[in-house]
Design a protein around this motif. Structure first.
Motif, PDB file in Angstrom:
ATOM      1  N   ASP A 182      -1.575  -0.584   5.912  1.00  0.00           N
ATOM      2  CA  ASP A 182      -1.892  -0.045   7.241  1.00  0.00           C
ATOM      3  C   ASP A 182      -3.368  -0.159   7.595  1.00  0.00           C
ATOM      4  OD1 ASP A 182      -2.321   2.153   5.237  1.00  0.00           O
ATOM      5  OD2 ASP A 182      -3.042   3.181   7.037  1.00  0.00           O
ATOM      6  N   GLN A 183      -4.208  -0.676   6.674  1.00  0.00           N
ATOM      7  CA  GLN A 183      -5.641  -0.683   6.956  1.00  0.00           C
ATOM      8  C   GLN A 183      -6.239  -2.084   6.911  1.00  0.00           C
ATOM      9  OE1 GLN A 183      -8.276   2.194   5.190  1.00  0.00           O
ATOM     10  NE2 GLN A 183      -6.581   3.598   4.774  1.00  0.00           N
ATOM     11  N   ASP A 207       0.856  -1.181   0.000  1.00  0.00           N
ATOM     12  CA  ASP A 207       0.000   0.000   0.000  1.00  0.00           C
ATOM     13  C   ASP A 207       0.898   1.239   0.000  1.00  0.00           C
ATOM     14  OD1 ASP A 207      -2.382   1.607   0.579  1.00  0.00           O
ATOM     15  OD2 ASP A 207      -1.538   1.772   2.592  1.00  0.00           O
ATOM     16  N   THR A 245       1.637   3.728   4.517  1.00  0.00           N
ATOM     17  CA  THR A 245       2.409   2.479   4.594  1.00  0.00           C
ATOM     18  C   THR A 245       3.834   2.727   4.100  1.00  0.00           C
ATOM     19  OG1 THR A 245       0.459   1.088   4.324  1.00  0.00           O
ATOM     20  CG2 THR A 245       2.584   0.104   3.755  1.00  0.00           C
ATOM     21  N   ASP A 288      -0.287   5.054   0.837  1.00  0.00           N
ATOM     22  CA  ASP A 288      -0.523   6.094   1.835  1.00  0.00           C
ATOM     23  C   ASP A 288      -0.522   5.541   3.255  1.00  0.00           C
ATOM     24  OD1 ASP A 288      -0.722   8.410   0.184  1.00  0.00           O
ATOM     25  OD2 ASP A 288      -2.671   7.686  -0.502  1.00  0.00           O
ATOM     26  N   ASP A 336      -6.582  -3.283   2.945  1.00  0.00           N
ATOM     27  CA  ASP A 336      -5.369  -4.062   2.671  1.00  0.00           C
ATOM     28  C   ASP A 336      -5.466  -5.496   3.189  1.00  0.00           C
ATOM     29  OD1 ASP A 336      -4.041  -1.671   1.661  1.00  0.00           O
ATOM     30  OD2 ASP A 336      -3.848  -1.058   3.753  1.00  0.00           O
TER      31      ASP A 336
HETATM   32 MG   LIG Z   1      -2.935   3.159   3.502  1.00  0.00          MG
END
Ligand SMILES: [Mg+2]
Length: 168
Positions: A118-119, A33, A37, A35, A123
């Protein structure tokens, strides 16, 4: 693969994912990813540590691929070009299609692939649906958008479960 929101480990940052350890597990492709990350939102170029991590992946025989949901024109392309990696923007995570397309382009199977992001709801969910190992990282920077704090709080139980089953 079953619907699952649970990652296989939670890591402080992408650079905590050791290329040699990934290679030892048979991994040949890291989908990443963008943004929060690989870089904070709006930061157009990779930090030196991320460049060094990409070079270490190269040495371990692992390709890095940018799989971003960003709808901003050129955001994924410019970042990927700066890091010299292939990319897919507007990739529709958590739908499986973007993961499958990326693996097809790179000629690897799901069991040779990890997704780092990060999500949980994009993700990690998408990775689990696509049969790819889901690795969660702590977001680089939550500041700037109140919604990010709320989402982070909602994700907390899944993060806690993921810590108990690390891939690395
Ligand atoms: Mg992200």
């Amino acid at each position: 693969m079953p619907f699952s929101l649970i990652p296989q480990g939670v890591y402080p940052s992408v650079t905590a994912l050791e290329p040699e350890a990934l290679a030892a597990k048979g991994i040949r492709l890291v989908l990443a990813d963008l943004d929060n990350t690989l870089a904070p939102y709006k930061v157009p170029r990779p930090a030196a540590e991320v460049v060094a991590w990409k070079q270490a992946l190269d040495r371990a025989g692992i390709r890095l691929f940018l799989l971003s949901n960003s709808r901003k024109p050129n955001r994924a392309r410019l970042f990927a070009e700066a890091l010299d990696i292939p990319y897919q923007g507007h990739s529709g995570k958590p739908r499986r299609g973007g993961y499958y397309k990326a693996m097809e382009r790179m000629g690897v199977k799901p069991e040779e692939t990890v997704m780092v992001g990060d999500q949980i709801f994009t993700d990690v969910l998408g990775a689990n649906r696509a049969g790819v190992v889901p690795l969660l990282v702590e977001p680089i920077r939550l500041a700037g958008n109140p919604g990010r704090y709320i989402r982070y709080a909602v994700e907390t139980p899944f993060r806690a479960l993921g810590r108990r089953r690390p891939f690395l």
